[in-house]
Design an enzyme around this catalytic site. Structure first.
Site, PDB file in Angstrom:
ATOM      1  N   THR A  69       7.462 -23.472  42.753  1.00 13.78           N
ATOM      2  CA  THR A  69       7.343 -22.022  42.542  1.00 13.78           C
ATOM      3  C   THR A  69       6.787 -21.297  43.759  1.00 13.78           C
ATOM      4  O   THR A  69       7.069 -20.126  43.973  1.00 13.78           O
ATOM      5  CB  THR A  69       6.403 -21.725  41.358  1.00 13.78           C
ATOM      6  N   ASN A  70       5.922 -21.970  44.516  1.00 12.73           N
ATOM      7  CA  ASN A  70       5.113 -21.357  45.576  1.00 12.73           C
ATOM      8  C   ASN A  70       4.099 -20.370  44.996  1.00 12.73           C
ATOM      9  O   ASN A  70       3.580 -19.511  45.700  1.00 12.73           O
ATOM     10  CB  ASN A  70       5.969 -20.673  46.643  1.00 12.73           C
ATOM     11  N   TRP A  71       3.836 -20.507  43.695  1.00 10.92           N
ATOM     12  CA  TRP A  71       2.821 -19.673  43.039  1.00 10.92           C
ATOM     13  C   TRP A  71       1.451 -19.961  43.632  1.00 10.92           C
ATOM     14  O   TRP A  71       1.191 -21.098  44.023  1.00 10.92           O
ATOM     15  CB  TRP A  71       2.825 -20.004  41.537  1.00 10.92           C
TER      16      TRP A  71
END
Length: 292
Positions: free
Chosen positions: A239-241
């Protein structure tokens, strides 16, 4: 304090994620772990922690997660390991090690859930390519993976050293080709050859960080499709959250729509199953998923 608001719920991705889906790229933060000198500081807005991320997991259909050491904490892994403990069996970690990391240190990190090491040769990174060999030596001995991030347009310069990596490793964030890459160019040829060596994976995550175009990021999509078609067994996704480079609510991505877009670059449903479940199990040495 930034007034950034992160979307944590919405319409789930279509098609839905398979059981056991792994988010292989994200960061988590807990109170009491201040940013250290040399890094970019803590993310804007309210501190994005385990409670918020669990909402995202439920929204998207994520069952497992790899928490990557954030640059804000440089070489101190305490926050990341505390987040792994908070997340429980669903989580593992990619941490920072270096030439000073002892075998005992590695054993303690592994016991706390670490399964990999991070190299980031970009501004704010804690450990850069100058320590590649030392990190690889320790990771290989521990049967860990190594996440490597640098400006992909310098790939040919680093190629001789990358070819000597013995650990399982991943080329991070769509390769970070800041100046773009041609699908029939020398960088692509070198990358596919590296993948064919058998120990390199390619991560679909954070496309907006290196794309020179706006949605749907067709410049990155073009070469990502080529790589995915060439080696679907080598693609992983994240996600790269919490999207630390995004500084305002208006620009904050809808994680479900972003996942649909990026996973849509895979050639078929079998490749999607591999990217979300099978490939990360191999790369990170995760046990088979068992539903709660």
């Amino acid at each position: 304090m930034s007034d950034l608001e992160r979307q944590l719920t919405g319409t789930p991705p279509k098609p839905s994620f398979p059981e056991g889906a792994v988010d292989t790229q994200m960061h988590l933060y807990l109170p009491g772990y201040p940013a250290l000198p040399g890094g970019p500081g803590l993310p804007p807005g309210s501190l994005p922690g385990p409670a918020e991320y669990r909402q995202l997991m439920q929204w998207l259909g994520i069952d497992r997660v790899i928490i990557t050491q954030g640059n804000a904490h440089q070489r101190d892994n305490a926050n990341t390991l505390a987040c792994v403990a908070e997340m429980g069996e669903a989580a593992r970690a990619v941490v920072i090690i270096d030439a000073g990391t002892t075998e005992k240190d590695m054993e303690q990190l592994a016991a706390a859930g670490a399964v990999g090491a991070r190299i980031m040769d970009l501004p704010g990174g804690a450990v850069n390519l100058s320590e590649l060999e030392a990190v690889d030596e320790r990771a290989h001995a521990a049967d860990w993976m190594v996440a490597v991030q640098f400006d992909g347009n310098t790939l040919l310069d680093h190629l001789p050293r990358l070819e000597t990596i013995r650990s399982r490793w991943v080329f991070d964030h769509h390769g970070k080709f800041f100046r773009g890459i041609k699908t029939d160019g020398p960088e692509m040829a070198a990358l596919l050859k590296l993948i064919d060596r058998g120990n390199l994976w390619f991560k679909f995550a954070g496309v907006y960080e290196s794309s020179r175009e706006s949605w749907p990021y067709e410049d990155v999509a073009a070469f990502s499709r080529v790589i995915a078609a060439h080696a679907p067994e080598r693609i992983i996704w994240g996600t790269n959250w919490p999207h630390n480079s995004i500084r305002e609510t208006a620009a904050y991505p809808d994680d479900a729509r972003l996942a649909e877009l990026v996973l849509g670059w895979l050639p078929d449903e079998a490749a999607r199953q591999r990217a979300l479940v099978d490939n990360p199990e191999v790369l990170f040495k995760l046990p088979p998923f068992v539903a709660a």
